[in-house]
Motif scaffolding. Sequence first.
Motif, PDB file in Angstrom:
ATOM      1  N   ARG A  17       5.997   4.828   4.641  1.00 28.44           N
ATOM      2  CA  ARG A  17       4.925   4.415   3.741  1.00 28.44           C
ATOM      3  C   ARG A  17       4.434   3.014   4.096  1.00 28.44           C
ATOM      4  O   ARG A  17       5.088   2.283   4.826  1.00 28.44           O
ATOM      5  N   VAL A  18       3.281   2.660   3.573  1.00 26.15           N
ATOM      6  CA  VAL A  18       2.730   1.311   3.685  1.00 26.15           C
ATOM      7  C   VAL A  18       2.884   0.652   2.322  1.00 26.15           C
ATOM      8  O   VAL A  18       2.513   1.234   1.294  1.00 26.15           O
ATOM      9  N   VAL A  19       3.456  -0.565   2.319  1.00 25.74           N
ATOM     10  CA  VAL A  19       3.731  -1.235   1.054  1.00 25.74           C
ATOM     11  C   VAL A  19       3.146  -2.638   1.050  1.00 25.74           C
ATOM     12  O   VAL A  19       2.917  -3.237   2.099  1.00 25.74           O
ATOM     13  N   ALA A  29       1.668   6.869   1.242  1.00 23.55           N
ATOM     14  CA  ALA A  29       2.918   7.533   1.615  1.00 23.55           C
ATOM     15  C   ALA A  29       2.706   8.993   1.992  1.00 23.55           C
ATOM     16  O   ALA A  29       3.539   9.562   2.705  1.00 23.55           O
ATOM     17  N   HIS A  30       1.620   9.608   1.514  1.00 21.71           N
ATOM     18  CA  HIS A  30       1.382  11.029   1.746  1.00 21.71           C
ATOM     19  C   HIS A  30      -0.085  11.280   2.094  1.00 21.71           C
ATOM     20  O   HIS A  30      -0.981  10.552   1.651  1.00 21.71           O
ATOM     21  N   ARG A  86       4.300  14.012   3.881  1.00 20.95           N
ATOM     22  CA  ARG A  86       4.726  12.642   4.149  1.00 20.95           C
ATOM     23  C   ARG A  86       4.140  12.145   5.473  1.00 20.95           C
ATOM     24  O   ARG A  86       4.005  12.898   6.438  1.00 20.95           O
ATOM     25  N   LEU A  87       3.797  10.865   5.499  1.00 18.83           N
ATOM     26  CA  LEU A  87       3.365  10.240   6.734  1.00 18.83           C
ATOM     27  C   LEU A  87       4.502  10.278   7.756  1.00 18.83           C
ATOM     28  O   LEU A  87       5.669  10.480   7.397  1.00 18.83           O
ATOM     29  N   GLY A 137      -7.538   3.211  -3.127  1.00 20.91           N
ATOM     30  CA  GLY A 137      -6.326   3.944  -2.795  1.00 20.91           C
ATOM     31  C   GLY A 137      -6.537   5.217  -2.007  1.00 20.91           C
ATOM     32  O   GLY A 137      -5.561   5.856  -1.586  1.00 20.91           O
ATOM     33  N   THR A 138      -7.778   5.608  -1.752  1.00 19.64           N
ATOM     34  CA  THR A 138      -8.053   6.822  -0.991  1.00 19.64           C
ATOM     35  C   THR A 138      -7.596   6.658   0.458  1.00 19.64           C
ATOM     36  O   THR A 138      -7.911   5.663   1.109  1.00 19.64           O
ATOM     37  N   LEU A 139      -6.854   7.651   0.940  1.00 13.62           N
ATOM     38  CA  LEU A 139      -6.343   7.628   2.310  1.00 13.62           C
ATOM     39  C   LEU A 139      -7.155   8.590   3.164  1.00 13.62           C
ATOM     40  O   LEU A 139      -7.311   9.774   2.812  1.00 13.62           O
TER      41      LEU A 139
END
Length: 298
Positions: free
Chosen positions: A102-104, A117-118, A123-124, A172-174
Motif C-alpha cells: 500500500r501507499v501511506v 491499497a487495492h 491488492r496492489l 482518493g480515486t486510484l
Amino acid sequence: MTINPAPPRLRAELVVLDDRFRTVAGDEYLECLYDGGRWLEGPAYSAAWRCVVFSDIPNDRMLRWDELSGQVSVFRQPSGYVNGNTIDRAGRLISCSQGDRRVVRTEYDGSLTVLAAHLEGRRLNSPNDVVERSDGSIWFTDPPYGITSNYEGHAAEQEIPGCHVYRIDPDGTLTVVADDFLRPNGLAFSNDEAHLYVVDTPGKHIRRFDVTGDKLTGGEVFAPCTAGMFDGIRLDGAGRVWAATHEGVHCFDPDGTLIGKLLLPEVVSNLTFGGPKRNRLFVTATTTLWSWLTNVQR
C-alpha cells in the motif's frame, strides 16, 4: 535509538563525457553519512525537519539522518518494508510500503493514512516509488519486488496482472495511467510537469511520457542504461535527469545525452536533492547513505 554515523569521506570520482557536465560537478569529496544498512532506498529530504528519511528495506525499518547533529536514528520499525518516499507540498511523508502492499502518508501527529491499497478489490503488488504533482495527485509504480520473496516483504501471489504506474487523485480515486511496463521503478516529473519520466528496470531504460491533464501519452525511450539497470531518478532545476545505476549516478542532459557520471563503490538505488540550498545530492547505495555538494539546485 541513535546510531552513530560513519565519518569518512571519499574522493568524488567523476567521469566527464560532455563539457556540459563540468558546470554541474561540485565538491571534491563525497561524505559518508551512514554505513550500516542492508539495502538502503528511498531518500527524502524534509526542509521542515532538516533531515533525510530513508529506508533499510530488508531490515524492515526507516532511518533518519539529522542535518544539524549528523546523527542517524530509527524513524520507524517495523516499517512495512517501506521502499520509496517523498515529502508532499504540505510537508508530510508519503511512503511505498512494499510489505503491506500500500501507499501511506505519515500525518503530523505520526499516524498513518492509507492512500491506496487495492485496485477494484485486488491488492496492489508492492508499491515501489512515489512522487507528488502540484495538483495534489500522487503517482507511484507497482512492480512485484516485495512479494517475490520474504527478503523485502512477504512472499505472495500477484493479484493484479501486470505491473503498472498509478495516479491517486486528491479525492482518493486510484487510476492506472500506464500498463505497458515490465517492472516500473523510479519516476519523476519534469519541472514544468509536461513530462513524466519512468524507469523500466529490466528494460534497462528510462521512458518519457507527455502529461496531458491527468493522462499519459507517448512513452518513448529517453535513455538506455549502460551500467546494469536503472533504479531511482530525480531532476535538477535545469531539467537534467540524475539516475541511479549499478556503477553510480548518471547525469543526462534534457536532450537525453549522458553527460557525466559520479562513480560509487556500491550499487546505487536512489537519490534526492536537499539541504538549505537544495544543492546537496543524497544518494542511497546498498549499505551507505552518501552526500555530495553540487553546483546545481533542485
